[in-house]
Structures are given as C-alpha cells and as structure tokens.
Design a protein around this motif. Structure first.
Motif, mmCIF file in Angstrom:
data_model
loop_
_atom_site.group_PDB
_atom_site.id
_atom_site.type_symbol
_atom_site.label_atom_id
_atom_site.label_comp_id
_atom_site.label_asym_id
_atom_site.label_seq_id
_atom_site.Cartn_x
_atom_site.Cartn_y
_atom_site.Cartn_z
ATOM 1 N N ARG A 146 29.034 27.234 -61.280
ATOM 2 C CA ARG A 146 28.792 27.990 -62.512
ATOM 3 C C ARG A 146 29.506 27.336 -63.682
ATOM 4 N N ARG B 286 23.625 25.951 -69.346
ATOM 5 C CA ARG B 286 24.645 26.866 -68.801
ATOM 6 C C ARG B 286 24.055 27.593 -67.601
ATOM 7 N N THR B 287 24.739 27.459 -66.460
ATOM 8 C CA THR B 287 24.313 28.186 -65.283
ATOM 9 C C THR B 287 24.762 29.633 -65.414
ATOM 10 N N HIS C 247 30.832 16.808 -60.561
ATOM 11 C CA HIS C 247 29.883 15.856 -61.140
ATOM 12 C C HIS C 247 29.122 15.147 -60.026
ATOM 13 N N ASP D 180 24.602 29.179 -59.146
ATOM 14 C CA ASP D 180 25.470 28.006 -59.082
ATOM 15 C C ASP D 180 24.679 26.710 -58.964
ATOM 16 N N THR E 124 25.665 22.786 -58.727
ATOM 17 C CA THR E 124 26.591 22.252 -59.727
ATOM 18 C C THR E 124 27.802 23.154 -59.922
ATOM 19 N N ASN F 212 29.775 19.170 -64.611
ATOM 20 C CA ASN F 212 30.054 20.558 -64.938
ATOM 21 C C ASN F 212 31.326 20.568 -65.777
ATOM 22 N N THR G 172 29.026 25.333 -67.816
ATOM 23 C CA THR G 172 28.190 24.475 -68.645
ATOM 24 C C THR G 172 28.054 23.120 -67.966
ATOM 25 N N VAL G 173 26.809 22.697 -67.756
ATOM 26 C CA VAL G 173 26.526 21.421 -67.103
ATOM 27 C C VAL G 173 25.895 20.484 -68.123
ATOM 28 N N TRP H 90 25.150 14.217 -63.885
ATOM 29 C CA TRP H 90 25.537 15.552 -64.345
ATOM 30 C C TRP H 90 27.043 15.758 -64.201
#
Length: 167
Positions: A143, A165-166, A114, A78, A141, A108, A145-146, A106
């Motif tokens: 799980r 992607r986490t 964010h 995460d 962030t 997510n 796509t960030v 950032w």
C-alpha cells in the motif's frame, strides 16, 4: 501475480536505425522530468499512464511508441496491475510485427519496496493492422504511492515517471 525480467541484444544497420529514431522522435515531444499524476477515470479503481515513449524496435527499419498503464482497485489494496502496449511502423524482416522488450520499473515511495516487470511490446500503428501486442502483470507493491517508469531495450526517448496510489 508475476514479476519478470527479459533482455535481448541484436545488431543492425546504424544509419537506418538513426533515421527510424528520428521519425520516432518526431512522433514524441521531447523528454520530460515531471511526474504525471494518476487520474481516477475508471469507476472503482485508480489509473495512471506514462506518455507514449518513442522507441526504435527490432528490425531493419522499425520504430514507434510504447505506452505503459497502471491500475489498482480496492479489491486488491496492495497490488498494481501494470500493462504495456506497442504501436510501431516499419519492416521487421521476420514476417511478424516490429517489437521491443519493455520494462516497467516501480518503487513504492511509502514502503521502499521496488522491482521491475518486463515483456514484449509489439504491433503496428493503429489503422495499419491488427497485430497489437503487449503484456500485463499484477505486482504486489504494498500500500502507498507507487512511482513507475518505462524503458525499452532499444534506443528510446525517456518519459516522465507516473505515480499511482494503491488503496
């Protein structure tokens, strides 16, 4: 795990800064709006990078580039580790390398979370000294796509956002 914000403000000679920005612009290749994709080139992890961002730096005649990296691993599903490095040329006027405050924003895209992380990016261009500097921050962030962006507190050319992607 930390997050942070920082801001600076300084004045100076406009004509020199314009000239330095012109050189920085020559180093980069125009601003873009496309999204860069993450490349899984580190075993056991995922990585993404934002193309070198040309920026004026603090000092009477400083300019160069700032680069942002992101890394995530299955051991921290995460979280994303963001890192920034600088490569500048010129005269800082302080006896220290040229520098800027770089900020990674950032978001997510999966969860909506964010935030931002900020810190110094300093240093000479490769081969001109061993004064490279930057920062690294690990951020929870969530799980998904960030998407992340890079800016500085000095005039700069924007670069496309990057996605990671986490796990």
């Amino acid at each position: 795990m930390t997050t942070g914000r920082s801001r600076h403000s300084r004045g100076g000679c406009v004509s020199i800064r314009v000239a330095v920005l012109g050189v920085a612009l020559a180093l980069g290749s125009g601003a873009g709006v496309a999204v860069a994709q993450a490349d899984p080139y580190v075993p056991g992890g995922r990585d993404a990078r934002i193309t070198d961002l040309p920026s004026v730096a603090y000092g009477p005649a400083c300019g160069g580039v700032v680069t942002a990296f992101a890394h995530t691993t299955p051991q921290h599903p995460d979280a994303v580790e963001f890192a920034v490095a600088g490569g500048f040329f010129g005269i800082s006027g302080t006896g220290r390398p040229c520098s800027v405050t770089a900020t990674i924003g950032w978001h997510n895209l999966t969860t909506g979370a964010h935030g931002t992380v900020s810190g110094p990016a300093t240093g000479n261009l490769p081969g001109l000294g061993e004064n490279q500097g930057g920062f690294a921050r690990t951020v929870r962030t969530g799980r998904g796509t960030v998407r992340f962006t890079l800016t500085t507190d000095r005039p700069h050319l924007p670069r496309p956002a990057a996605d990671i992607r986490t796990y």
